[in-house]
Design an enzyme around this catalytic site. Structure first.
Site, PDB file in Angstrom:
ATOM      1  CE  LYS A 213      -4.133  -2.093   1.487  1.00  0.00           C
ATOM      2  NZ  LYS A 213      -5.373  -2.181   2.511  1.00  0.00           N
TER       3      LYS A 213
ATOM      4  NE  ARG B  61      -7.393  -8.845  -0.197  1.00  0.00           N
ATOM      5  CZ  ARG B  61      -6.857  -8.132  -0.889  1.00  0.00           C
ATOM      6  NH1 ARG B  61      -6.062  -7.224  -0.800  1.00  0.00           N
ATOM      7  NH2 ARG B  61      -7.482  -8.356  -2.362  1.00  0.00           N
TER       8      ARG B  61
END
Length: 283
Positions: free
Chosen positions: A218, A257
Site C-alpha cells: 500500500k 492479506r
C-alpha cells in the site's frame, strides 16, 4: 455452516491476493485473463498461501466500478477452478449477488471491503449463505473515499464503527463467530492514520473477533526506504510489507492479506519459531 480456517500455531494465516482486474494498483492487469489468474492462484498456493482472495473490482483510490455482470464474468471462472482444486477461496466483493454466485461456485468466505454498507442486501444474503464474512472499515467508494479521511481519534472511531457493523450483521442473522474484522488500512485513511492503527492493532484483536489486515504494497509503505518525494513502486514494497506482517503476527491477527507470499511467509515463520523457542525455554 462453513467455519473459518484455523489459524496456525504462532503465526497468522496467509491470504494470497488474486486480482482479476485490469486496473489494480499492484499488478495492473497481469492476472486479468481467467487462465492467468488461475495459474497465479496455483502459484500462490505452491508458495505457501493458506487461502486465496479472488476479486474482480479494483478498490484503489479513484477506481471506477465494473457493473455486476462484468464482475461475475471476471471472478466466477477463477473461483470455480481454484475451489474445485481444493483451495480455500474467499471472494472479494461488495455485491450480494456476486457473493451468492461465488459461494455457489465454491467460495467459502465473503470479503466485503464495505463491511456490508455498499449493498443493503449483503448482510441478509451472507446470513443465508452461512459463510464467514470479513467486514472491513469503510466510509465510501474509491472515487471519493480519501475525502472522508477525517478523524478526531482514528483508533477509537474505527473500532466503534466496526462494532456498529458487527451489531448490524448479527441482527441480520450472521453468526457472531463468522464475523471477521479488518481495519481497512488505506481506505479513507492517511498514512498517519494507517500507522496509528497498526500501532494499536491489539485493541481490535481484543474485541474477540478474528482480525484480517491488508498492508501489502500500500501507498503508505512506499515511503519506507525511499528518497523524499519519490515513493517506491508497489512491487518494491514487499520488504516493508513483510515487516508489518511480523508486527501483525506478534499482535495475533487471524490472517494477513498479501501479494508476495514467500517474503511474508518467511517473516511470520520467524515469529512462530521464536515463540516456540521461548515456550520451550520456559516449559
Amino acid at each position: 455452516m462453513i467455519g473459518l480456517p484455523t489459524r496456525p500455531t504462532g503465526r497468522p494465516l496467509l491470504m494470497g491476493v488474486v486480482n482479476v482486474t485490469p486496473d489494480s494498483f499492484s499488478d495492473g492487469g497481469r492476472w486479468f485473463d481467467a487462465d492467468a489468474a488461475i495459474a497465479h492462484g496455483r502459484e500462490l498456493l505452491a508458495q505457501g498461501a493458506d487461502l486465496l482472495d479472488v476479486g474482480g473490482e479494483s478498490t484503489r483510490p479513484g477506481a471506477q466500478r465494473p457493473d455486476e455482470q462484468e464482475e461475475l464474468r471476471r471472478v466466477l471462472p477463477v473461483v470455480t477452478e481454484l475451489a474445485a482444486e481444493g483451495a480455500w477461496v474467499s471472494v472479494d466483493t461488495m455485491r450480494s449477488a456476486v457473493a451468492a454466485r461465488a459461494v455457489d461456485h465454491g467460495a467459502r468466505i465473503v470479503n466485503d471491503v464495505s463491511g456490508g454498507l455498499a449493498d443493503p442486501a449483503m448482510a441478509r444474503v451472507v446470513a443465508g449463505l452461512s459463510v464467514p464474512f470479513v467486514a472491513m472499515h469503510w466510509r465510501g467508494h474509491s472515487h471519493d473515499m480519501q475525502t472522508r479521511a477525517v478523524y478526531a481519534d482514528v483508533v477509537a472511531e474505527v473500532r466503534d464503527e466496526l462494532l456498529a457493523r458487527v451489531e448490524a450483521l448479527v441482527a441480520a442473522g450472521v453468526a457472531p463467530e463468522h464475523v471477521v474484522l479488518d481495519p481497512g488500512l488505506g481506505f479513507a485513511k492517511t498514512p498517519e492514520h494507517n500507522w496509528q492503527l497498526l500501532a494499536s492493532l491489539r485493541d481490535l484483536v481484543r474485541l474477540g473477533h478474528p482480525v484480517l489486515v491488508g498492508t501489502s504494497r500500500k501507498r503508505f509503505l512506499g515511503d519506507i526506504g525511499a528518497a523524499p518525494g519519490a515513493p517506491l513502486p508497489p512491487e518494491q514494497r514487499d520488504a516493508a510489507t513483510a515487516a508489518t506482517s511480523v508486527l501483525l503476527a506478534q499482535d495475533d491477527v487471524w490472517a494477513v492479506r498479501v501479494h508476495d507470499i514467500p517474503s511474508t511467509r518467511a517473516a511470520v515463520e520467524v515469529v512462530a519459531a521464536v515463540r516456540a523457542a521461548r515456550a520451550g525455554a520456559t516449559s
